[in-house]
Design a protein around this motif. Structure first.
Motif, PDB file in Angstrom:
ATOM      1  N   LEU A 196       0.825  -1.205   0.000  1.00 54.52           N
ATOM      2  CA  LEU A 196       0.000   0.000   0.000  1.00 54.52           C
ATOM      3  C   LEU A 196       0.861   1.257   0.000  1.00 54.52           C
ATOM      4  O   LEU A 196       0.579   2.231  -0.710  1.00 54.52           O
ATOM      5  CB  LEU A 196      -0.908  -0.024   1.229  1.00 54.52           C
ATOM      6  CG  LEU A 196      -2.150   0.870   1.235  1.00 54.52           C
ATOM      7  CD1 LEU A 196      -3.028   0.590   0.037  1.00 54.52           C
ATOM      8  CD2 LEU A 196      -2.925   0.668   2.522  1.00 54.52           C
ATOM      9  N   SER A 197       1.933   1.229   0.784  1.00 52.77           N
ATOM     10  CA  SER A 197       2.843   2.371   0.834  1.00 52.77           C
ATOM     11  C   SER A 197       3.484   2.624  -0.522  1.00 52.77           C
ATOM     12  O   SER A 197       3.604   3.766  -0.967  1.00 52.77           O
ATOM     13  CB  SER A 197       3.927   2.122   1.892  1.00 52.77           C
ATOM     14  OG  SER A 197       4.891   3.151   1.878  1.00 52.77           O
ATOM     15  N   GLY A 198       3.869   1.531  -1.194  1.00 51.98           N
ATOM     16  CA  GLY A 198       4.482   1.689  -2.511  1.00 51.98           C
ATOM     17  C   GLY A 198       3.533   2.279  -3.527  1.00 51.98           C
ATOM     18  O   GLY A 198       3.899   3.177  -4.298  1.00 51.98           O
ATOM     19  N   VAL A 199       2.283   1.807  -3.538  1.00 56.24           N
ATOM     20  CA  VAL A 199       1.284   2.335  -4.470  1.00 56.24           C
ATOM     21  C   VAL A 199       0.985   3.797  -4.153  1.00 56.24           C
ATOM     22  O   VAL A 199       0.901   4.643  -5.051  1.00 56.24           O
ATOM     23  CB  VAL A 199      -0.009   1.493  -4.405  1.00 56.24           C
ATOM     24  CG1 VAL A 199      -1.105   2.127  -5.263  1.00 56.24           C
ATOM     25  CG2 VAL A 199       0.255   0.069  -4.864  1.00 56.24           C
ATOM     26  N   TYR A 200       0.836   4.078  -2.868  1.00 51.21           N
ATOM     27  CA  TYR A 200       0.547   5.447  -2.422  1.00 51.21           C
ATOM     28  C   TYR A 200       1.625   6.418  -2.912  1.00 51.21           C
ATOM     29  O   TYR A 200       1.328   7.481  -3.460  1.00 51.21           O
ATOM     30  CB  TYR A 200       0.465   5.450  -0.899  1.00 51.21           C
ATOM     31  CG  TYR A 200       0.440   6.818  -0.250  1.00 51.21           C
ATOM     32  CD1 TYR A 200      -0.738   7.542  -0.159  1.00 51.21           C
ATOM     33  CD2 TYR A 200       1.596   7.385   0.282  1.00 51.21           C
ATOM     34  CE1 TYR A 200      -0.769   8.789   0.446  1.00 51.21           C
ATOM     35  CE2 TYR A 200       1.579   8.624   0.882  1.00 51.21           C
ATOM     36  CZ  TYR A 200       0.396   9.321   0.963  1.00 51.21           C
ATOM     37  OH  TYR A 200       0.389  10.551   1.562  1.00 51.21           O
ATOM     38  N   GLN A 201       2.875   6.046  -2.732  1.00 53.51           N
ATOM     39  CA  GLN A 201       3.970   6.934  -3.137  1.00 53.51           C
ATOM     40  C   GLN A 201       4.017   7.123  -4.647  1.00 53.51           C
ATOM     41  O   GLN A 201       4.303   8.223  -5.132  1.00 53.51           O
ATOM     42  CB  GLN A 201       5.293   6.387  -2.622  1.00 53.51           C
ATOM     43  CG  GLN A 201       5.425   6.460  -1.106  1.00 53.51           C
ATOM     44  CD  GLN A 201       6.763   5.966  -0.618  1.00 53.51           C
ATOM     45  OE1 GLN A 201       7.811   6.445  -1.030  1.00 53.51           O
ATOM     46  NE2 GLN A 201       6.746   4.991   0.271  1.00 53.51           N
ATOM     47  N   LYS A 202       3.733   6.057  -5.404  1.00 51.29           N
ATOM     48  CA  LYS A 202       3.704   6.180  -6.858  1.00 51.29           C
ATOM     49  C   LYS A 202       2.629   7.175  -7.296  1.00 51.29           C
ATOM     50  O   LYS A 202       2.860   8.006  -8.185  1.00 51.29           O
ATOM     51  CB  LYS A 202       3.420   4.812  -7.488  1.00 51.29           C
ATOM     52  CG  LYS A 202       4.558   3.815  -7.368  1.00 51.29           C
ATOM     53  CD  LYS A 202       5.772   4.221  -8.187  1.00 51.29           C
ATOM     54  CE  LYS A 202       6.870   3.186  -8.086  1.00 51.29           C
ATOM     55  NZ  LYS A 202       8.104   3.615  -8.799  1.00 51.29           N
ATOM     56  N   ILE A 203       1.460   7.096  -6.676  1.00 51.64           N
ATOM     57  CA  ILE A 203       0.373   8.016  -7.035  1.00 51.64           C
ATOM     58  C   ILE A 203       0.749   9.451  -6.704  1.00 51.64           C
ATOM     59  O   ILE A 203       0.542  10.371  -7.508  1.00 51.64           O
ATOM     60  CB  ILE A 203      -0.928   7.617  -6.309  1.00 51.64           C
ATOM     61  CG1 ILE A 203      -1.414   6.254  -6.790  1.00 51.64           C
ATOM     62  CG2 ILE A 203      -2.017   8.669  -6.542  1.00 51.64           C
ATOM     63  CD1 ILE A 203      -2.618   5.714  -6.030  1.00 51.64           C
ATOM     64  N   VAL A 204       1.321   9.664  -5.503  1.00 52.18           N
ATOM     65  CA  VAL A 204       1.718  11.012  -5.092  1.00 52.18           C
ATOM     66  C   VAL A 204       2.714  11.605  -6.085  1.00 52.18           C
ATOM     67  O   VAL A 204       2.609  12.767  -6.503  1.00 52.18           O
ATOM     68  CB  VAL A 204       2.320  10.990  -3.671  1.00 52.18           C
ATOM     69  CG1 VAL A 204       2.985  12.324  -3.343  1.00 52.18           C
ATOM     70  CG2 VAL A 204       1.237  10.695  -2.639  1.00 52.18           C
ATOM     71  N   LEU A 205       3.684  10.812  -6.499  1.00 52.72           N
ATOM     72  CA  LEU A 205       4.702  11.299  -7.434  1.00 52.72           C
ATOM     73  C   LEU A 205       4.101  11.607  -8.800  1.00 52.72           C
ATOM     74  O   LEU A 205       4.508  12.567  -9.462  1.00 52.72           O
ATOM     75  CB  LEU A 205       5.823  10.271  -7.562  1.00 52.72           C
ATOM     76  CG  LEU A 205       6.717  10.110  -6.326  1.00 52.72           C
ATOM     77  CD1 LEU A 205       7.619   8.894  -6.466  1.00 52.72           C
ATOM     78  CD2 LEU A 205       7.554  11.365  -6.097  1.00 52.72           C
ATOM     79  N   LYS A 206       3.137  10.809  -9.227  1.00 54.19           N
ATOM     80  CA  LYS A 206       2.521  11.051 -10.541  1.00 54.19           C
ATOM     81  C   LYS A 206       1.616  12.279 -10.523  1.00 54.19           C
ATOM     82  O   LYS A 206       1.508  12.983 -11.529  1.00 54.19           O
ATOM     83  CB  LYS A 206       1.746   9.811 -10.990  1.00 54.19           C
ATOM     84  CG  LYS A 206       2.654   8.630 -11.342  1.00 54.19           C
ATOM     85  CD  LYS A 206       1.865   7.443 -11.832  1.00 54.19           C
ATOM     86  CE  LYS A 206       2.799   6.254 -12.085  1.00 54.19           C
ATOM     87  NZ  LYS A 206       3.810   6.548 -13.115  1.00 54.19           N
TER      88      LYS A 206
END
Length: 416
Positions: A196-206
């Motif tokens: 979940l943390s990995g997906v969350y960070q990817k979304i924030v960066l995009k």
């Protein structure tokens, strides 16, 4: 008696804001600690809300005439809806932020850095994690080719994260793109909070950082607002003009070329009179050039354009001619669209305007939809930076900068 609320990280800081605004005779009536609960505690910090009162406001700028926002509020058309996450304190807290950032912002807290792998979500996203884990126990197994190489538990977690994003109307292409970027780094039985943390960070960066009106960017003097009819361009301009007026840092003027819509000019005249700013009405590109000469002494000029059909070539050419009266290095363009518009129409609108200009994105009517996937989709499709969101007609409260962390949380099912 004047009663106002102030929000800061500590009681001392909130009290200092109250004294700076209302004077040394201010009386603190109430102190309230705001402690985020549930999943919100992982995305928002604790804060203190101070309610202060004074018989008469005494400020350094007391002699300056400030706009009567209650009159501006009455001038808004349609039913007035309360902001879902907005208090009167937001406008007051914006003063301190404006001073620090020199940007038009309506957030109660300073912008935070995009989280790193070590500190983005130091604690587990417990509420959302429990929800997903519970669904893992009950949902039947689904066969998907891209998940075959993952351990069973990881496949279940990925499937449920995908489901959360689909429920928020994120396009399948972008869901797959995000999940593919993290799947390669997953080990057997990776904990849900790590995925979940990995997906969350990817979304924030995009999503990226919002592109806002910078009060120090003197070259970007002319700010155009373009878009289809009925999305709230004029109301959005009134909100931004209000915040610029509150900042006290720039001289603002308004221009409208929306001479096609009945009463549109009168509507903006009402706003301009209440705010105490000049308004010029232009009927052609030539008149725009004349207006630029007359408004030479102003720091920022906000320009309202007529709502145009993205399918009408002639109307698009009118907008293009108006934009071309200002050199590209001196203009900023915001494409205003409604979050309630169907995705396929948003695609056509954004692609159509891409043919005539570069732009940043403003989305309105967030209070009229539960899913914000389309906002993320258009950001990914166009590559244009997001800037502001609006969620009602209260001035100057119902507008704020795009918050990548809040958006990411909502896209993953942690609704505000």
């Amino acid at each position: 008696m004047v009663i106002k609320k102030y929000i800061a990280k500590t009681e001392e800081a909130a009290t200092a804001l109250a004294r700076e605004e209302l004077g040394k005779d201010v009386v603190i009536m109430n102190v309230k600690k705001n402690i985020p609960k549930g999943i919100a505690k992982f995305f928002r910090k604790e804060s203190v809300e101070v309610t202060a009162a004074v018989d008469e406001v005494v400020t350094d700028s007391a002699s300056k005439e400030m706009p009567d926002f209650s009159k501006l509020q009455e001038a808004m058309q349609g039913e007035i809806k309360p902001a879902p996450d907005s208090k009167a304190a937001k406008a007051e807290a914006a003063r301190a932020v404006l001073a620090e950032r020199n940007q038009v912002i309506l957030e109660e807290e300073p912008e935070e850095e995009i989280p790193s792998e070590n500190n983005a979500i130091e604690q587990k996203l417990s509420d959302l994690q429990k929800l997903l884990e519970k669904q893992v126990m009950t949902e039947p197994e689904k066969k998907e080719e891209k998940e075959e190489q993952l351990p069973d538990k990881n496949k279940a977690y990925i499937r449920l994260i995908r489901s959360q994003m689909e429920n928020n109307e994120v396009e399948e292409t972008y869901i797959e793109q995000i999940l593919e970027e993290i799947e390669g780094s997953l080990k057997k039985d990776t904990p849900l909070d790590n995925i979940l943390s990995g997906v969350y960070q990817k979304i924030v960066l995009k999503i990226g950082r919002p592109r806002l009106i910078d009060l120090h960017a003197k070259k970007k003097k002319y700010v155009f607002f373009i878009g289809p009819t009925g999305v709230g361009k004029t109301t959005t301009i009134a909100k931004i003009a209000s915040m610029l007026k509150l900042s006290g840092k720039v001289k603002v003027a308004l221009v409208t070329s929306d001479t096609y819509r009945i009463a549109a000019v009168e509507q903006l005249k009402t706003y301009a009179n209440i705010l105490g700013v000049p308004l010029k009405v232009v009927y052609s590109a030539d008149e725009m050039e004349n207006a630029m000469e007359e408004l030479e002494e102003y720091d920022l000029v906000l320009i309202d354009t007529a709502g145009r059909s993205h399918n009408n070539k002639e109307q698009k050419e009118d907008i293009h001619r108006l934009l071309e009266t200002v050199p590209e290095e001196q203009r900023e363009v915001f494409l205003v669209m409604s979050a309630t518009t169907k995705y396929r129409d948003l695609v056509k609108i954004s692609q159509s305007y891409s043919e005539i200009t570069k732009y940043s994105l403003i989305f309105t009517k967030l209070d009229e939809t539960d899913a914000i996937g389309n906002v993320f989709n258009i950001r990914m499709l166009t590559g244009a930076p997001l800037s502001y969101m609006t969620w009602g007609q209260n001035v100057p409260d119902d507008i704020g900068k795009v918050d990548a962390q809040k958006m990411a949380k909502q896209l993953l099912g942690g609704n505000n």
